[in-house]
Design an enzyme around this catalytic site. Structure first.
Site, PDB file in Angstrom:
ATOM      1  N   TYR A  48      15.847 -32.758 -15.540  1.00  0.00           N
ATOM      2  CA  TYR A  48      14.386 -32.720 -15.625  1.00  0.00           C
ATOM      3  C   TYR A  48      13.745 -32.854 -14.252  1.00  0.00           C
ATOM      4  O   TYR A  48      14.397 -33.272 -13.292  1.00  0.00           O
ATOM      5  CB  TYR A  48      13.862 -33.829 -16.555  1.00  0.00           C
ATOM      6  CG  TYR A  48      14.057 -35.224 -15.991  1.00  0.00           C
ATOM      7  CD1 TYR A  48      13.132 -35.784 -15.114  1.00  0.00           C
ATOM      8  CD2 TYR A  48      15.185 -35.970 -16.319  1.00  0.00           C
ATOM      9  CE1 TYR A  48      13.322 -37.042 -14.577  1.00  0.00           C
ATOM     10  CE2 TYR A  48      15.383 -37.233 -15.786  1.00  0.00           C
ATOM     11  CZ  TYR A  48      14.445 -37.760 -14.908  1.00  0.00           C
ATOM     12  OH  TYR A  48      14.626 -39.001 -14.366  1.00  0.00           O
ATOM     13  N   ARG A 102      -2.704  -1.455  -6.566  1.00  0.00           N
ATOM     14  CA  ARG A 102      -1.785  -2.596  -6.459  1.00  0.00           C
ATOM     15  C   ARG A 102      -2.189  -3.624  -7.511  1.00  0.00           C
ATOM     16  O   ARG A 102      -3.287  -3.554  -8.054  1.00  0.00           O
ATOM     17  CB  ARG A 102      -1.832  -3.226  -5.068  1.00  0.00           C
ATOM     18  CG  ARG A 102      -3.189  -3.761  -4.736  1.00  0.00           C
ATOM     19  CD  ARG A 102      -3.293  -4.284  -3.325  1.00  0.00           C
ATOM     20  NE  ARG A 102      -4.669  -4.654  -3.053  1.00  0.00           N
ATOM     21  CZ  ARG A 102      -5.172  -4.809  -1.853  1.00  0.00           C
ATOM     22  NH1 ARG A 102      -4.434  -4.608  -0.801  1.00  0.00           N
ATOM     23  NH2 ARG A 102      -6.425  -5.160  -1.688  1.00  0.00           N
ATOM     24  N   MET A 143      -5.606  -7.641   8.750  1.00  0.00           N
ATOM     25  CA  MET A 143      -5.072  -6.753   9.792  1.00  0.00           C
ATOM     26  C   MET A 143      -6.039  -5.584  10.012  1.00  0.00           C
ATOM     27  O   MET A 143      -7.084  -5.513   9.393  1.00  0.00           O
ATOM     28  CB  MET A 143      -3.689  -6.270   9.376  1.00  0.00           C
ATOM     29  CG  MET A 143      -2.657  -7.364   9.483  1.00  0.00           C
ATOM     30  SD  MET A 143      -1.021  -6.791   9.101  1.00  0.00           S
ATOM     31  CE  MET A 143      -1.065  -6.656   7.342  1.00  0.00           C
ATOM     32  N   SER A 173      17.807 -40.565 -10.249  1.00  0.00           N
ATOM     33  CA  SER A 173      16.566 -39.832 -10.076  1.00  0.00           C
ATOM     34  C   SER A 173      16.391 -39.647  -8.569  1.00  0.00           C
ATOM     35  O   SER A 173      16.375 -40.623  -7.816  1.00  0.00           O
ATOM     36  CB  SER A 173      15.394 -40.621 -10.660  1.00  0.00           C
ATOM     37  OG  SER A 173      14.209 -39.914 -10.414  1.00  0.00           O
ATOM     38  N   HIS A 185     -14.965  -9.471   1.207  1.00  0.00           N
ATOM     39  CA  HIS A 185     -13.926 -10.382   1.667  1.00  0.00           C
ATOM     40  C   HIS A 185     -14.077 -11.780   1.073  1.00  0.00           C
ATOM     41  O   HIS A 185     -13.117 -12.393   0.601  1.00  0.00           O
ATOM     42  CB  HIS A 185     -13.980 -10.433   3.197  1.00  0.00           C
ATOM     43  CG  HIS A 185     -12.998 -11.385   3.760  1.00  0.00           C
ATOM     44  ND1 HIS A 185     -13.362 -12.630   4.187  1.00  0.00           N
ATOM     45  CD2 HIS A 185     -11.675 -11.292   3.920  1.00  0.00           C
ATOM     46  CE1 HIS A 185     -12.289 -13.256   4.611  1.00  0.00           C
ATOM     47  NE2 HIS A 185     -11.251 -12.462   4.468  1.00  0.00           N
ATOM     48  N   CYS A 195      12.011 -37.313  -8.969  1.00  0.00           N
ATOM     49  CA  CYS A 195      10.665 -37.860  -9.157  1.00  0.00           C
ATOM     50  C   CYS A 195       9.860 -37.870  -7.857  1.00  0.00           C
ATOM     51  O   CYS A 195       8.753 -38.382  -7.811  1.00  0.00           O
ATOM     52  CB  CYS A 195      10.723 -39.251  -9.763  1.00  0.00           C
ATOM     53  SG  CYS A 195      11.585 -40.435  -8.733  1.00  0.00           S
ATOM     54  N   ARG A 237      -3.641   2.794   8.556  1.00  0.00           N
ATOM     55  CA  ARG A 237      -3.942   1.516   7.899  1.00  0.00           C
ATOM     56  C   ARG A 237      -2.694   0.639   7.770  1.00  0.00           C
ATOM     57  O   ARG A 237      -1.596   1.130   7.563  1.00  0.00           O
ATOM     58  CB  ARG A 237      -4.525   1.772   6.502  1.00  0.00           C
ATOM     59  CG  ARG A 237      -5.757   2.675   6.567  1.00  0.00           C
ATOM     60  CD  ARG A 237      -6.598   2.577   5.328  1.00  0.00           C
ATOM     61  NE  ARG A 237      -5.944   3.094   4.147  1.00  0.00           N
ATOM     62  CZ  ARG A 237      -6.414   2.913   2.905  1.00  0.00           C
ATOM     63  NH1 ARG A 237      -7.498   2.216   2.709  1.00  0.00           N
ATOM     64  NH2 ARG A 237      -5.781   3.430   1.888  1.00  0.00           N
ATOM     65  N   GLY A 245      -8.162  -7.868   4.572  1.00  0.00           N
ATOM     66  CA  GLY A 245      -9.011  -7.924   5.753  1.00  0.00           C
ATOM     67  C   GLY A 245      -8.382  -8.572   6.971  1.00  0.00           C
ATOM     68  O   GLY A 245      -9.035  -8.720   7.997  1.00  0.00           O
ATOM     69  N   LYS A 302       0.839  -1.196   0.000  1.00  0.00           N
ATOM     70  CA  LYS A 302       0.000   0.000   0.000  1.00  0.00           C
ATOM     71  C   LYS A 302       0.881   1.257   0.000  1.00  0.00           C
ATOM     72  O   LYS A 302       0.671   2.175  -0.787  1.00  0.00           O
ATOM     73  CB  LYS A 302      -0.910  -0.020   1.231  1.00  0.00           C
ATOM     74  CG  LYS A 302      -1.969   1.038   1.199  1.00  0.00           C
ATOM     75  CD  LYS A 302      -2.945   0.857   2.357  1.00  0.00           C
ATOM     76  CE  LYS A 302      -3.894  -0.297   2.131  1.00  0.00           C
ATOM     77  NZ  LYS A 302      -4.408  -0.907   3.331  1.00  0.00           N
TER      78      LYS A 302
HETATM   79  C1  PEP Z   1      10.514 -41.011  -3.471  1.00  0.00           C
HETATM   80  O1  PEP Z   1      10.843 -41.624  -2.466  1.00  0.00           O
HETATM   81  O2  PEP Z   1      10.706 -39.791  -3.627  1.00  0.00           O
HETATM   82  C2  PEP Z   1       9.864 -41.712  -4.578  1.00  0.00           C
HETATM   83  C3  PEP Z   1       9.554 -41.086  -5.681  1.00  0.00           C
HETATM   84  O3  PEP Z   1       9.520 -43.003  -4.362  1.00  0.00           O
HETATM   85  P1  PEP Z   1       8.209 -43.448  -3.534  1.00  0.00           P
HETATM   86  O4  PEP Z   1       7.410 -42.231  -3.271  1.00  0.00           O
HETATM   87  O5  PEP Z   1       7.507 -44.426  -4.381  1.00  0.00           O
HETATM   88  O6  PEP Z   1       8.820 -44.040  -2.320  1.00  0.00           O
END
Ligand code: PEP
Ligand code: MG
Length: 939
Positions: A913, A377, A144, A826, A495, A893, A133, A142, A63
């Site tokens: 990745y 804003r 604060m 991975s 709100h 992963c 304010r 809303g 603000k």
């Molecule tokens: C992990 O442990 O991050 C994974 C991808 O394997 P899982 O979740 O199957 O144990």
């Protein structure tokens, strides 16, 4: 690992929202921590010149920075000063007191303000009145406190009357001030004042507040003062300087009120950044019918449509609009009532939008037909609107595609994938009410009337719709868990509307046909009574409400992706696609999906994943036709029987892999060998015992009884005290090599078959839970032997990789050794987090909240990577691994692969990745582009 997986999915939507906000805010936190206390704590603005500017949101709050910027741009902004966020931190550091130097700085700014305003705080001739304010770096609608009309006392109120010739206005302002000050600073419950106010209205027979005249309001003031005396045993403070200090400190204190804390927890706003306080000369929207106050947006924040959008109230003060107490008028009507002010407002806000290159959310007041700007804003918007606005601004040549990518919070894209009602079914039902479509989306659930019930019912597994007369900021926890929020009063900027949009919750507000009886937990609509627990559905895009439970169907984006709608028919799909194509051009990280089934692979591909980073093969074992075979495999007490069962699984697995490869259209697919502890495939011990007892009691079938007893024996044999650290992952492959053999054969045979059909695939065979290089060596030898045999038998050669998950700390610590065997890593950050912290991933929920409340942890480390600890292992393993094998492919992963803040980190450490659930692929594409731009949204 069924149990584990289900939990993760349940967590998904909650954590998604939280962690995206963290991506947005992490940079800010670091920046503000790093900053030394600023020397200047109070920043003046007024008369076309301000000490601050838009770049100073860290110090001035959103603000304050907006007020400074508008002042510098020559817009009509009432003068004032901002006490910085650094002062807020000092306030807390020094035991809720400000140092004398800051007090003096404030006094100096106050004198400057008095000079510019031509009025003096406490003067009876020209009394200066100010608003006080809050304003943090990130808006917290809303949450604060605010105090208006400060400076009034028994004498200045008479001065104000004389000056304006309007006694009613003077006393209305005074009673509002006592009420706000009494509540916020003196902490007297609002109801005390409301009761006194209602008593005067009743005595007078008044229906509306505006029916009260000066004398009545004098009466109200008298009663309010009595309330203050009664509650505090002190008179209402008459010294305006005391009032100012009290109000300022109360606003600082409100940074730590429970609802502000809850809001920050949900949106991962760091606690240490503090709020600024803005003290600004009052202008009055409540001084008669030539006065008004309102709020608005330069575009529609729910749909993104390019339309001037907002609402206002004649003869009212700012808080009346956002509080949702009176339903205001649409802003277009201002053109008829006060055309000059309207034209100016249009011109100023258009200028602001061009200046900030983003949709603006503004507040204004009109005093005697003169317009004042009180705030600007970047407007909060739905995910839907974010995509529309970003692509429109590019089309209007106001921004570049690169800038457009930074206008969309990646997690908000998930809102575009949320289900909608089936139009046919929806149309067939009668509409019982229509309200303002505040936040799009289909909501269907059982009605509850309080935020507490919403939370309690949701914990029981029910889906609820929260219905309120109006929502107040304290309802935030209930709104968060509900399918949607429906209110009887309030406008599009109330709100409920603002918070609903921000959460991506369907919301309808101002549905005035609803007669909500919160006390008796029921509501009347259209002559019907809806009780707590009855089903209600509404569409946040059309504003229609129906009394029914209505099924939902896939969103437009999904309909296009699954081929039931043509891309030409869906504008939102085309924009969504355009935005993500821009993202693809900029990102360095590859995006893969965690998918186990062919249809999931297809969906992930359609969402833009170009590879599978994790195919959990055990999920294929849970199908009804497979479980008995898997159980036979587990129950076998000799290798020959086990091999027979395993061979039965071979064609089924081969079919699965064939489908998954095909669904990924030749992109790389990482297939993980079996991982979970075997008992997960068997019935629960307690259930078996009950079944056996029943069979025994009823003299049931002897064969069945024997079978169950054998099963129970094996279940007991397989029992582990700590299965997550037990016989799972690579340990299974080592003890039952025939499983690894079968899985390798199935993978290679499927790949060979596809190659014969003309599709080249490169399988990546991944061994889980490796902590020692010799474990991997053991399994790799099996994979290579079986792959060679299979290719020979098939007469086909295919390229494949063997790699491992890095999810055991020892694996990360010895990554250089492991990379000698692995062609890829991975990171399994779920297990790596579990084992690094020693927190059970299934049980952390029991204590996480307390950890967060006590600031031991800022965030859930299973949702967003713990950069300092787990992240250090990841970074180290990357470095060690690549030292041994420069071509080592690196990915992640774990669940963190779909979390924007974590994606920034993975980009920085140089992964190739990230892999996440199919629905998070769009989020990851955008977050990866933002990471490549090295800028976080909101900074
Ligand atoms: C992990 O442990 O991050 C994974 C991808 O394997 P899982 O979740 O199957 O144990
Ligand atoms: Mg794991």
């Amino acid at each position: 690992m069924a149990k584990k997986t289900v939990k993760k999915h349940q967590k998904g939507s909650y954590t998604t929202r939280r962690t995206a906000a963290r991506a947005v805010r992490a940079g800010a936190a670091a920046a503000s921590k790093a900053k030394k206390p600023a020397e200047q704590y109070v920043f003046f603005f007024g008369h076309g010149k301000a000490d601050g500017n838009r770049a100073m949101r860290d110090i001035l709050g959103g603000k304050g920075a907006g007020l400074a910027e508008m002042t510098n741009a020559g817009l009509p902004v009432p003068p004032g000063f901002t006490i910085s966020t650094a002062a807020c931190n000092l306030f807390y550091e020094q035991g809720r007191k400000l140092p004398a130097a800051v007090e003096q700085e404030m006094e100096k700014s106050l004198r400057k303000l008095e000079a510019v305003a031509g009025a003096t705080l406490g003067s009876t001739e020209h009394p200066l009145l100010v608003s006080v304010r809050s304003g943090a770096k990130f808006s917290m609608p809303g949450m604060m406190d605010t105090i208006l009309n400060l400076g009034l006392n028994d004498e200045t109120v008479e001065g104000l009357k004389k000056l304006t010739g309007n006694g009613r206005f003077a006393f209305d302002s005074y009673r509002r001030f006592i009420q706000m000050f009494g509540n916020v600073v003196l902490e007297i419950p609002k109801q005390e004042f409301e009761g006194a106010f209602e008593a005067v209205k009743r005595a007078k027979g008044a229906r509306l507040d505006t029916d009260l005249d000066e004398q009545d309001l004098r009466d109200v003031v008298g009663r309010y003062k009595k309330v203050v005396w009664h509650k505090t045993r002190r008179n209402f403070p008459q010294d305006p300087h005391d009032q100012l200090r009290g109000a300022r400190d109360a606003v600082f204190r409100s940074w730590n009120n429970p609802r502000a804390k809850e809001y920050r927890r949900i949106y991962d706003i760091p606690d240490h950044i503090g709020t600024a306080v803005n003290v600004q000369m009052m202008v009055f929207g409540n001084r008669g019918d030539r006065c008004a106050t309102g709020v608005g947006f330069t575009r529609n924040p729910a749909t993104g449509a390019k339309e001037f959008y907002g609402e206002f109230l004649i003869n009212a003060q700012g808080e009346d609009v956002v509080a949702g107490i009176r339903t205001p008028m649409p802003i277009t009507e201002l053109e008829t009532v006060m055309p000059k002010a309207y034209r100016e407002l249009r011109a100023f806000t258009t200028r602001l939008e061009r200046h900030y290159k983003d949709i603006q959310d503004f507040e204004f007041t009109i005093q005697d037909e003169k317009l004042y700007m009180l705030q600007t804003r970047s407007g909060k918007r739905t995910g839907y609107a974010a995509v529309v606005i970003a692509t429109d601004l590019v089309a209007e040549k106001l921004i570049t595609p690169r800038e457009a990518l930074l206008l969309v919070d990646p997690t908000s894209l998930s809102q575009l994938l949320a289900p909608v009602f089936d139009p046919k079914e929806w149309k067939a039902l009668p509409t019982v009410a229509k309200g303002l479509p505040a936040s799009p989306g289909a909501a269907s659930g059982q009605v509850v009337f309080t935020a507490e019930d919403a939370v309690a019912w949701t914990e029981q597994g029910k889906k609820v719709v929260l219905v309120r007369k109006e929502t107040v900021p304290d309802d935030i926890h209930g709104m968060f868990v509900s399918q949607g929020v429906l209110t009887a009063t309030g406008g599009m900027t109330s709100h409920a509307a603002v918070v609903g949009r921000q959460m991506g919750k369907p919301a309808i507000v101002g549905a005035s046909a609803l007669h909500v009886d919160e006390e008796h937990h029921r509501l009347a609509i259209d002559g019907k009574i809806v009780k707590e627990g009855d089903f209600l559905s509404f569409d946040g895009l059309s504003g229609e409400v129906k009394i029914a439970k209505v099924a939902t169907k896939p969103s437009e984006i999904l309909q296009v992706l699954n081929g039931t709608m043509k891309p030409e028919e869906s504008g939102i799909f085309r924009r969504f696609n355009r935005l993500l194509e821009w993202a693809d051009k900029l990102r360095r990280l590859g995006i893969r999906a965690n998918a186990d089934m062919p249809d999931q692979a297809e969906l992930a591909y359609a969402f833009g994943a170009r590879g599978i980073g994790l195919c959990r093969t055990e999920h294929m074992f849970f199908a009804d036709d497979r479980l008995p075979i898997v159980r036979r495999m587990i129950l076998a007490d000799n290798e020959a029987d086990r091999r027979t069962a395993v061979l039965e699984l071979l064609p089924l697995q081969r079919g699965d892999f064939y489908g998954v490869f095909k669904g990924m259209h030749g992109c790389p697919v990482t297939i993980r060998t079996i991982d979970p502890p075997l008992h997960e495939f068997l019935p629960r011990r307690e259930d078996l015992m009950v079944e056996i007892a029943k069979l025994e009691a009823s003299g049931g079938d002897a064969n069945e009884l024997a079978e169950k007893r054998a099963l129970l024996g094996r279940v007991e044999q397989l029992h582990e005290f700590n299965p997550m650290l037990g016989h799972r992952g690579v340990r299974l492959g080592i003890t039952y090599p025939e499983i690894t053999e079968m899985q390798t054969r199935a993978i290679i045979e499927a790949a060979c078959q596809l190659k014969k059909e003309g599709l080249k695939v490169v399988p990546e065979i991944m061994i889980p839970l490796v902590g020692h290089v010799k474990e991997l060596r053991d399994q790799k030898a099996i994979v290579e032997r079986v792959a060679a045999e299979t290719m020979k038998a098939q007469g086909v050669t295919i390229q494949y990789l063997v790699g491992t998950m890095i999810e055991v700390p020892r694996g990360a610590l010895t990554a250089d050794e492991i990379a000698g065997e692995a062609q890829f890593f991975s990171f399994g950050t779920n297990d790596l987090t579990q084992m690094t912290f020693g927190f059970s991933r299934d049980d952390i929920g029991k204590f996480l909240r307390v950890y967060q409340e006590k600031k031991i942890l800022d965030a859930d480390p299973f949702a967003s990577i713990d950069v300092v600890g787990v992240g250090k292992l990841v970074a180290m393993a990357c470095e060690l691994g690549r030292k041994t094998r420069p071509t080592l492919k690196l990915g992640v992963c774990g669940e963190h692969g779909g979390d924007p803040a974590s994606i920034h980190f993975f980009h920085q450490v140089g992964l190739d990745y990230v892999s996440c659930s199919p629905y998070r692929v769009p989020v990851a594409r955008l977050a990866a582009a933002q990471a490549a731009l090295s800028v976080k949204v909101g900074d």
